[in-house]
Scaffold this motif. Structure first.
Motif, PDB file in Angstrom:
ATOM      1  N   PRO A 116       0.828  -1.216   0.000  1.00 57.18           N
ATOM      2  CA  PRO A 116       0.000   0.000   0.000  1.00 57.18           C
ATOM      3  C   PRO A 116       0.859   1.262   0.000  1.00 57.18           C
ATOM      4  O   PRO A 116       2.022   1.240   0.397  1.00 57.18           O
ATOM      5  N   THR A 117       0.270   2.363  -0.432  1.00 57.23           N
ATOM      6  CA  THR A 117       0.934   3.656  -0.381  1.00 57.23           C
ATOM      7  C   THR A 117       1.036   4.122   1.066  1.00 57.23           C
ATOM      8  O   THR A 117       2.040   4.684   1.475  1.00 57.23           O
ATOM      9  N   ASP A 118       0.002   3.861   1.847  1.00 53.40           N
ATOM     10  CA  ASP A 118      -0.035   4.241   3.264  1.00 53.40           C
ATOM     11  C   ASP A 118      -0.902   3.221   3.992  1.00 53.40           C
ATOM     12  O   ASP A 118      -1.714   2.527   3.377  1.00 53.40           O
ATOM     13  N   GLN A 119      -0.720   3.123   5.299  1.00 56.44           N
ATOM     14  CA  GLN A 119      -1.514   2.194   6.095  1.00 56.44           C
ATOM     15  C   GLN A 119      -1.568   2.676   7.535  1.00 56.44           C
ATOM     16  O   GLN A 119      -0.748   3.490   7.955  1.00 56.44           O
ATOM     17  N   THR A 143      -4.225   2.137   2.101  1.00 59.47           N
ATOM     18  CA  THR A 143      -4.625   3.012   1.010  1.00 59.47           C
ATOM     19  C   THR A 143      -3.677   2.805  -0.172  1.00 59.47           C
ATOM     20  O   THR A 143      -2.485   2.606   0.009  1.00 59.47           O
ATOM     21  N   TYR A 144      -4.247   2.849  -1.355  1.00 62.74           N
ATOM     22  CA  TYR A 144      -3.499   2.667  -2.595  1.00 62.74           C
ATOM     23  C   TYR A 144      -3.784   3.852  -3.514  1.00 62.74           C
ATOM     24  O   TYR A 144      -4.946   4.088  -3.876  1.00 62.74           O
ATOM     25  N   LYS A 145      -2.735   4.571  -3.898  1.00 64.81           N
ATOM     26  CA  LYS A 145      -2.895   5.733  -4.768  1.00 64.81           C
ATOM     27  C   LYS A 145      -3.535   5.308  -6.086  1.00 64.81           C
ATOM     28  O   LYS A 145      -3.109   4.360  -6.727  1.00 64.81           O
ATOM     29  N   ARG A 149      -9.209   2.322  -0.970  1.00 68.10           N
ATOM     30  CA  ARG A 149      -8.847   1.893   0.385  1.00 68.10           C
ATOM     31  C   ARG A 149      -9.397   0.508   0.674  1.00 68.10           C
ATOM     32  O   ARG A 149     -10.454   0.129   0.171  1.00 68.10           O
ATOM     33  N   SER A 175      -5.712   9.689  -3.104  1.00 67.17           N
ATOM     34  CA  SER A 175      -4.382  10.295  -3.002  1.00 67.17           C
ATOM     35  C   SER A 175      -3.345   9.282  -2.506  1.00 67.17           C
ATOM     36  O   SER A 175      -2.163   9.449  -2.736  1.00 67.17           O
ATOM     37  N   GLY A 176      -3.829   8.270  -1.810  1.00 70.61           N
ATOM     38  CA  GLY A 176      -2.920   7.258  -1.290  1.00 70.61           C
ATOM     39  C   GLY A 176      -2.501   7.501   0.145  1.00 70.61           C
ATOM     40  O   GLY A 176      -1.786   6.684   0.717  1.00 70.61           O
ATOM     41  N   TYR A 177      -2.943   8.597   0.730  1.00 71.53           N
ATOM     42  CA  TYR A 177      -2.553   8.910   2.107  1.00 71.53           C
ATOM     43  C   TYR A 177      -3.795   9.097   2.962  1.00 71.53           C
ATOM     44  O   TYR A 177      -4.780   9.665   2.520  1.00 71.53           O
TER      45      TYR A 177
END
Length: 178
Positions: A116-119, A143-145, A149, A175-177
């Motif tokens: 993922p871009t963020d988690q 989250t994946y840009k 999600r 956005s991925g974040y």
């Protein structure tokens, strides 16, 4: 003539119980014995919330803001091993999310969708129930840009990076974040 004594503490407790029960009865009737019509049932949630045009969504069922999407705004689906979950929004073209299934573990998901871009993780209200050791005490979110999600529920106590996929939010503008 016999002198009957009344236990004053028992009488006090009995009187208090009568007052409490009478108050509860009056409150449930809406007053001090007055007959009032029953309240109308609460209106059903708007159909638009179920049809994909709730908060964070447009009229066509596309997610515009993943952070504002509410549970219940997508479609409920059955997944692996009897897991029930939700899929919200419309997938992006060539989205890896279309190969995912509700009930998959976090490892299975990352094997298909990649890193993922963020988690992050957060607790749910069930975490505050005393002596509750069941699932869904916390949620784990990836989250994946450009994809959306993924929300996971459960996992063991103190384990915040596992669980099973319960919600897929398709959002091509993610956005991925978090």
């Amino acid at each position: 003539m016999r002198n009957n004594k009344i236990n004053s503490s028992a009488a006090l407790w009995a009187a208090a119980a009568v007052v409490v029960l009478a108050s509860a009865g009056c409150a449930s009737r809406g007053g001090a014995g007055a007959s009032q019509p029953a309240a109308a049932p609460a209106p059903a949630p708007a159909a638009s919330a179920r049809s994909g045009s709730g908060a964070g969504m447009d009229g066509r069922g596309n997610v515009t803001d993943s952070s504002k999407v509410e549970a219940g705004s997508g479609r409920t689906v059955k997944g692996l091993n009897g897991y029930e979950g939700e899929i919200t929004g419309n997938p992006a073209r060539n989205s890896k999310f279309t190969r995912l299934q509700i009930g998959m573990s976090a490892k299975q998901v990352t094997d298909i969708a990649g890193a993922p871009t963020d988690q992050g993780a957060y607790v749910t209200g069930k975490a505050f129930i005393p002596f509750y050791f069941g699932s869904d005490r916390h949620r784990f979110e990836m989250t994946y840009k450009g994809q959306g999600r993924l929300i996971f529920a459960g996992g063991g106590m103190g384990e915040y990076t596992s669980g099973n996929l319960i919600w897929i939010i398709h959002n091509p503008n993610e956005s991925g974040y978090r």
